[in-house]
Design a protein around this motif. Structure first.
Motif, short mmCIF file in Angstrom:
data_model
loop_
_atom_site.label_atom_id
_atom_site.label_comp_id
_atom_site.label_asym_id
_atom_site.label_seq_id
_atom_site.Cartn_x
_atom_site.Cartn_y
_atom_site.Cartn_z
N ILE A 1 -6.24 -16.37 7.67
CA ILE A 1 -4.95 -16.92 8.09
C ILE A 1 -3.92 -16.74 6.98
O ILE A 1 -2.76 -16.37 7.24
N ARG A 2 -4.34 -17.00 5.73
CA ARG A 2 -3.40 -16.87 4.61
C ARG A 2 -2.97 -15.41 4.43
O ARG A 2 -1.80 -15.13 4.18
N TYR A 3 -3.92 -14.50 4.57
CA TYR A 3 -3.58 -13.07 4.46
C TYR A 3 -2.59 -12.67 5.53
O TYR A 3 -1.61 -11.96 5.27
N LYS B 1 1.22 -11.43 4.85
CA LYS B 1 1.65 -10.13 5.33
C LYS B 1 2.93 -10.26 6.14
O LYS B 1 3.87 -9.47 5.98
N GLU B 2 2.99 -11.27 7.01
CA GLU B 2 4.20 -11.50 7.80
C GLU B 2 5.37 -11.87 6.90
O GLU B 2 6.51 -11.42 7.12
N ARG B 3 5.10 -12.67 5.86
CA ARG B 3 6.16 -13.07 4.94
C ARG B 3 6.66 -11.87 4.14
O ARG B 3 7.86 -11.73 3.89
N THR B 4 5.74 -10.97 3.77
CA THR B 4 6.13 -9.76 3.04
C THR B 4 7.02 -8.87 3.89
O THR B 4 8.02 -8.32 3.41
N ILE B 5 6.66 -8.72 5.16
CA ILE B 5 7.47 -7.91 6.07
C ILE B 5 8.86 -8.52 6.23
O ILE B 5 9.88 -7.81 6.21
N LYS B 6 8.91 -9.85 6.35
CA LYS B 6 10.20 -10.54 6.48
C LYS B 6 11.04 -10.37 5.22
O LYS B 6 12.25 -10.09 5.29
N LEU B 7 10.40 -10.51 4.05
CA LEU B 7 11.12 -10.36 2.79
C LEU B 7 11.59 -8.92 2.59
O LEU B 7 12.66 -8.68 2.04
N GLN B 8 10.78 -7.96 3.05
CA GLN B 8 11.18 -6.56 2.94
C GLN B 8 12.42 -6.29 3.77
O GLN B 8 13.34 -5.57 3.35
#
Length: 354
Positions: A146-148, A152-159
Motif C-alpha cells: 500500500i505504501r509503495y 508511486k501515485e504521489r511521485t506521479i503527482k509531484l512530477q
C-alpha cells in the motif's frame, strides 16, 4: 523526518486493519471448525482469540514503531535487536495472558510457572512467536505494498506539478519588463558607443540560453547558476546609479554541488523586483553562498522602504518551496524573515554532486 499522515490516510489504514484482522480471525475459526464435534471448539476459539489479539498488537508495533523508526531510517542493527527483544516480550506476555487469565476460564489444570514461561524458549518460539510472526508478516507485506502504491501515485503527482512549476518558473524568468528594460539599456549603450554594449548583449544571450536550455535539466552546477546571477546583476545594475544600488557577495564554493536550475536566480530576481525596483532610496542586496561536501547554503537579503509591503507569501516563493519539496522531500530548510526593513531568504540543501 517522517511525514504526519492525513486524516484520510488514517481512516484508510483503520478500515484496512478492521477488514484484514477480521478476515484473519474468521479464517482461523473456519480452519478449526472441524474440532467442534470433539468438544474442544470452545477452547480452541479462546486460544485463537488470545493469539489474534497479540498478533494485532505485535504487527502494529513492528510496523509503526520498529520499521518506521529504525528500518526506514536504515538503522538495521538496532531494528534487528529491538525486533528480537520485542518478539520475545510479546510472546511471553501472550503466554502469560493465556496461562493466568484465559485458561482458568475453561480448565483447572496446573498453571505453568512464571519461570517456565520466561525460559522455555523452544515452546515460546513454536507456539507463540511463530504465530505472531505469521500474522505480522502478511500484515506488514500488505502495508508495504500500500505504501509503495501511495508513494508511486504521489511521485506521479509531484512530477506533474514539477512540470507545471517549471513552465511557471520559465514564464516568470522571462519577465517582459526585465527584457524590455535591458534591451533599452543596451540600445542606449550602443548610441553612446559604450564598451559595455557587446558585453551586455553577450550577458543577455547567456541568460536566455540558460533559461531555455539548462533550465529544463533536473540539476545544474552551483557555479553555473551563480555565473548567470552575475550576468543578471550586471544587466539590472545598468538601470541604477551606484548610490541607488549596493551589492555585496560572499561566495565560498568548497564542493562542486548541484541544485535545481533557476532556484537561486528566482530569489535574486525577487530581491531586485521588491527591493530596488520599488524604492527610491538606496537598496542593499547581500548574497552569501557556501558549498561543502554535506550541504549548500544560499542566503540573500535586501533592504526595503518602511511603507513597502513584502512578497513573503508570493507565488514565486511558494513555487520555490514546492520545488524544494519535490527534489529534496523533507531534507532541506527554507526560511523567510523580515526585520528592520531587511527581507531575508535562506535555503539549505544537502550536497548533490551530479
Amino acid at each position: 523526518m517522517m511525514k504526519t499522515p492525513s486524516g484520510t490516510q488514517i481512516r484508510q489504514t483503520l478500515y484496512f486493519q478492521l477488514f484484514f484482522w477480521t478476515a484473519l480471525f474468521l479464517f482461523g475459526t473456519a480452519r478449526m471448525y472441524g474440532e467442534y464435534e470433539s468438544g474442544t471448539f470452545k477452547e480452541m476459539m479462546i486460544y485463537n482469540f488470545c493469539h489474534w489479539i497479540f498478533q494485532i498488537a505485535g504487527a502494529n508495533f513492528i510496523y509503526f514503531v520498529l520499521i518506521r523508526r529504525f528500518f526506514d531510517q536504515k538503522r538495521y542493527a538496532e531494528f534487528s535487536l529491538y525486533l528480537m527483544i520485542s518478539l520475545y516480550l510479546i510472546s511471553v506476555i501472550n503466554r502469560f495472558f493465556l496461562v493466568y487469565i484465559a485458561e482458568p476460564l475453561f480448565t483447572n489444570e496446573e498453571k505453568d510457572s512464571v519461570y517456565s514461561i520466561f525460559t522455555d524458549i523452544p515452546y515460546l518460539l513454536l507456539h507463540y512467536t511463530f504465530t505472531i510472526i505469521s500474522g505480522a508478516f502478511i500484515f506488514i507485506s500488505i502495508m508495504f505494498f500500500i505504501r509503495y502504491k501511495d508513494e508511486k501515485e504521489r511521485t506521479i503527482k509531484l512530477q506533474k506539478e514539477k512540470t507545471e512549476l517549471e513552465l511557471q518558473s520559465l514564464k516568470s524568468q522571462l519577465n517582459p519588463h526585465f527584457l524590455f528594460n535591458t534591451l533599452n539599456n543596451i540600445y542606449s549603450l550602443s548610441i553612446t558607443h559604450s564598451d559595455k554594449t557587446s558585453q551586455s548583449i553577450s550577458q543577455l544571450s547567456d541568460i536566455l540560453d540558460y533559461i531555455l536550455y539548462k533550465g529544463q535539466k533536473k540539476w545544474v552546477s552551483v557555479s553555473d547558476e551563480l555565473a548567470i546571477i552575475e550576468h543578471y546583476i550586471a544587466l539590472e545594475s545598468l538601470r541604477y546609479h551606484d548610490e541607488r544600488l549596493k551589492i555585496q557577495k560572499n561566495i565560498r564554493l568548497n564542493s562542486p554541488n548541484t541544485i535545481p536550475p533557476l532556484l537561486y536566480l528566482t530569489l535574486v530576481e525577487n530581491a531586485f523586483k521588491h527591493g530596488v525596483g520599488k524604492s527610491s532610496e538606496t537598496t542593499e542586496i547581500k548574497i552569501y553562498m557556501e558549498t561543502n561536501s554535506q550541504y549548500s547554503v544560499f542566503t540573500i537579503e535586501n533592504t526595503f522602504s518602511g511603507h513597502q509591503t513584502t512578497n513573503e507569501k508570493g507565488i514565486g516563493l511558494q513555487n520555490i518551496q514546492r520545488q524544494l519539496q519535490y527534489h529534496y522531500h523533507e531534507h532541506f530548510t527554507f526560511s523567510i524573515s523580515q526585520e528592520n526593513n531587511i527581507f531575508k531568504v535562506e535555503i539549505t540543501t544537502p550536497s548533490h554532486d551530479d
